[in-house]
Write an enzyme that holds these catalytic residues in place. Structure first.
Site: not given
Length: 757
Positions: A58-59, A245-246, A276, A626
């Site tokens: 995603k980043t 983002d997020e 998330q 993670r």
DNA sequence: TATTTTGGTCTTTTT
DNA sequence: GACCAAAATA
């Protein structure tokens, strides 16, 4: 009004992007994307929602998209708005974009919602009643301010704690509600039914103080945009592309902010993952994701489901776990690699006796991995709550393994640092009453509460700032000669320092202020054990100031960033909360404290409904995903909370792992014979657990213990305790026993942990 | 005024 | 057990 945005000397032509439109060769950072990622980058026009599972790049998509827009000259960097949730994410993004497009990245509007809000308000704040040098209050200031308001109104602070009202106000602000839009029904009987009125007064005080709290940074922007169409139009015009983002963590206010800003060009790209979403307690609305299709017409929805991060085993475990949630958009993560990728190591699950034991085990595993050449920096311990960190820190200190705590006790929140900052605030903004109040008798100058109160009363009646009022009071005989003298000295000192700020760098000025005010002296004379540490911190503070050219720039940094990012690049294990870990990845992840009441947290369980529990599960999902290679999860049978030993059961989340992904290991040496409930070994116990749902660990032995224990223990009885050994009961209070142990001394323990000797 | 004592609340998670 | 706030004491 002068238009600050007319500097764009060469407005880029509006080109319709199309990969086939030019012969220019495609850069590798574009061709290396998978088809979905590539789509997420290349569909630049119109609203786009990227549903992006953990580890799906995603980043990378966001960064590439930014580079793509700039590279194709669809817009100049200064016409692009990119919003992140943490300062860390913002910094990282800027660095990585710079890696692709060079120094152009500097002029991107990139930051957290709050930082961008400040940027806008510094420019246009007057329109909503804020001068451009307004102060940003931290939690501490907010609490004190609201408390003053409540006291003035005679609200019983025992019955209506400040924190509760402050929390309510913050939640209203998260929803974009100014005080005039909060209905009395929403307020209920909060603060004796005066909540709305108190909210209004609190805002009035903020305006008089020329200050804004965190929620205001967004709320004022909204008011500004709504009441001043010309300002809104400027920004709407400017931001040709908006990236978020997020997105699952945006609250209503942030959502409205975005919606207003994208109304001209409609090029809004939001990236998020409903699985998330872990910030609903802070007002985040997962609903924002679900509404996207309704509110933005014809959005392109792109799903990224190929996971590049974790092993198939970890992925399977995480997917299975999260599938227990009902309230989700639903997506499946697939490994991106070849079909015959190795499944990877199983997830290790281990039960231990108590917290210290858990820490010992984790650090042993870390040392073992280190001896196999694994970097410490590739390992992380992710905890549910801050207090869990201590045990690990202690263990790391005794073993000498380097570690780093992220988001622990924050540097800028330390008392001495806040005092030092308050001095700077007084110098920078003479009207900053909260800072003045903090500084006025620190170090002690004989200006006590009574005198401060007099200043307060006078300031209020005359409509002056505290400092101005104090100055004028010094001309009268209202105050005692002694007080008057030291107050006068302080004010002249502050004025003198203020005159120095043009010529002197902030670091030097701060050093001089701390010295001349006697603040450093105060700690040097202090004999308490923490004094040297505080002096050390002050030194570090002055050192850190050297990076800043002006005081206001530094003050903004302090209030928005709140953390000291002098992250040494040493190889060290990271300890942090699960919340702080979102967006990061490690080879090896330790997940300690997977116990009922801790994780899922008691408060999530108490709050009825499944919603809170589902959020806890998402947090577990974040933790698992993670990890790139290996996960260790553990739980302790006993944990000390408030000096009480409490028995705990393994988290329900452990039961929710698919069995073929995990490996249970028991505590052989230490536990084997010592603990009756443990000796059977885990595997057998766990097999039955799935069906019976009652973990064997605490099962029969302990439950029975608990039931029978009421009344079985009396003063004078000799008992045995697993941890403390033999002892004699000194007092019995309910299920709590005061016991004088032969070796461990006097302790309070729960009766379920002892047995008659 | 400043320091000590006591008594009540605590711990999710953060921009 | 730690931390804060208010009351009691020097």
């Amino acid at each position: 009004m002068s238009d600050p945005f007319t500097l764009d000397d060469a407005p880029p032509p509006a080109v319709i992007p199309s990969p086939a439109s030019g012969p220019a060769p495609e850069p590798p950072w574009l061709t290396s994307l998978n088809p979905e990622q590539r789509q997420a980058v290349e569909v630049t026009e119109g609203p786009v929602l990227v549903l992006s599972g953990a580890g799906t790049g995603k980043t990378r998509v966001l960064i590439t998209r930014l580079a793509y827009i700039i590279g194709r000259r669809l817009a100049q960097p200064r016409q692009i708005l990119a919003v992140t949730f943490t300062n860390r994410a913002a910094r990282e993004m800027r660095e990585r974009v710079a890696g692709l497009v060079g120094p152009m990245a500097e002029s991107l509007w990139l930051g957290t919602f709050h930082a961008l809000g400040v940027k806008i308000l510094r420019k246009h704040g007057e329109l909503v009643g804020l001068k451009s040098n307004f102060t940003i209050l931290d939690t501490d200031d907010q609490t004190r301010l609201l408390k003053q308001v409540m006291e003035a109104e005679g609200i019983d602070h025992k019955k209506w704690p400040v924190q509760v009202l402050l929390g309510a106000i913050q939640r209203w602000k998260d929803k974009g509600l100014t005080h005039d839009r909060v209905t009395s029904a929403m307020a209920g009987d909060l603060a004796a039914g005066r909540a709305v009125d108190l909210y209004r007064q609190y805002q009035e005080r903020l305006t008089t103080l020329n200050a804004a709290d965190f929620g205001d940074l967004l709320l004022h922007c909204l008011t500004l945009f709504q009441d001043h169409a010309e300002v809104l139009a400027e920004y709407q015009d400017r931001f040709k592309y908006i990236l978020v983002d997020e997105y699952q963590d945006t609250n209503v206010a942030q959502y409205l902010w975005l919606r207003l800003l994208c109304q001209k060009h409609h090029n809004l790209c939001c990236v998020g993952d409903d699985d998330q979403s872990i910030y609903s307690w802070r007002g985040a609305e997962v609903g924002n994701i679900l509404r996207f299709e309704k509110d933005f017409k014809d959005p392109k929805i792109i799903r990224l489901e190929r996971n590049y991060r974790s092993t198939p085993t970890i992925l399977a475990a995480a997917s299975h776990l999260i599938s227990h949630n009902t309230d989700r958009l639903g997506k499946t993560l697939k490994t991106a690699g070849d079909a015959n990728t190795e499944p990877g190591d199983p997830i290790i699950i281990r039960g231990v006796w108590d917290g210290p034991e858990e820490a010992r085990w984790v650090v042993e595993e870390i040392e073992a991995a280190q001896s196999k050449d694994q970097k410490l920096a590739s390992m992380a311990i992710l905890v549910r709550a801050g207090f869990q960190m201590l045990e690990f820190e202690e263990r790391f200190i005794t073993t000498g393994v380097p570690y780093r705590v992220i988001g622990g006790p924050r540097f800028y929140e330390r008392m001495e640092i806040r005092d030092a900052i308050a001095y700077l605030r007084c110098i920078h903004a003479p009207t900053d009453d909260l800072a003045f109040e903090r500084v006025v008798n620190k170090p002690k100058r004989g200006i006590g509460e009574a005198s401060v109160q007099k200043v307060h009363v006078f300031a209020h009646s005359a409509g002056l700032s505290l400092m101005e009022a104090a100055f004028q009071l010094c001309e009268t005989d209202e105050l005692r000669a002694q007080t008057r003298k030291s107050l006068g000295t302080l004010i002249t000192d502050l004025a003198r320092w203020r005159s120095l700020r043009e010529t002197m760098p902030p670091a030097d000025l701060a050093a001089q202020v701390l010295d001349e005010s006697g603040y450093t002296d105060m700690w040097q004379r202090d004999t308490s054990p923490e004094a040297p540490g505080r002096l050390e911190n002050l030194k570090e503070f002055v050192g850190g100031l050297e990076e800043w050219d002006t005081i206001p720039a530094f003050l903004d940094h302090v209030s928005l960033v709140m953390e000291n990012d002098n992250q040494a690049n040493d190889d060290a294990v990271t300890i942090m909360t699960l919340h702080a870990a979102k967006g990061l990845e490690f080879d090896t992840v330790f997940l300690p404290g997977w116990e009922e009441e801790l994780f899922p947290h008691r408060r999530a369980l108490d709050e009825g409904g499944g919603a809170a529990l589902e959020e806890e599960r998402r947090l577990a999902y974040v933790g698992l995903t993670r990890a790139r290679k290996k996960v260790f999860a553990s739980f302790a049978a006993n944990r000390r909370i408030y000096n009480q030993w409490q028995a705990s059961l393994p988290s329900r989340f452990i039961v929710e792992f698919p069995e073929d992904c995990v490996e249970h290991i028991s505590d052989s040496g230490l536990m084997g014979s010592a603990a009756p409930g443990f000796s059977g070994g885990w595997n057998s116990g766990w097999q039955t657990q799935k069906t019976s749902r009652a973990p064997d660990i605490a099962g029969d032995t302990w439950q029975a213990h608990k039931r029978e224990s009421a009344g079985t223990y009396q003063v004078g009885m000799r008992i045995f305790h697993q941890k403390f050994g033999y002892g004699v009961i000194r007092a019995v209070e309910d299920t709590r026993l005061d016991i004088a142990f032969e070796k461990a001394g006097q302790k309070k323990v729960l009766d379920s942990f002892v047995e008659p000797a």
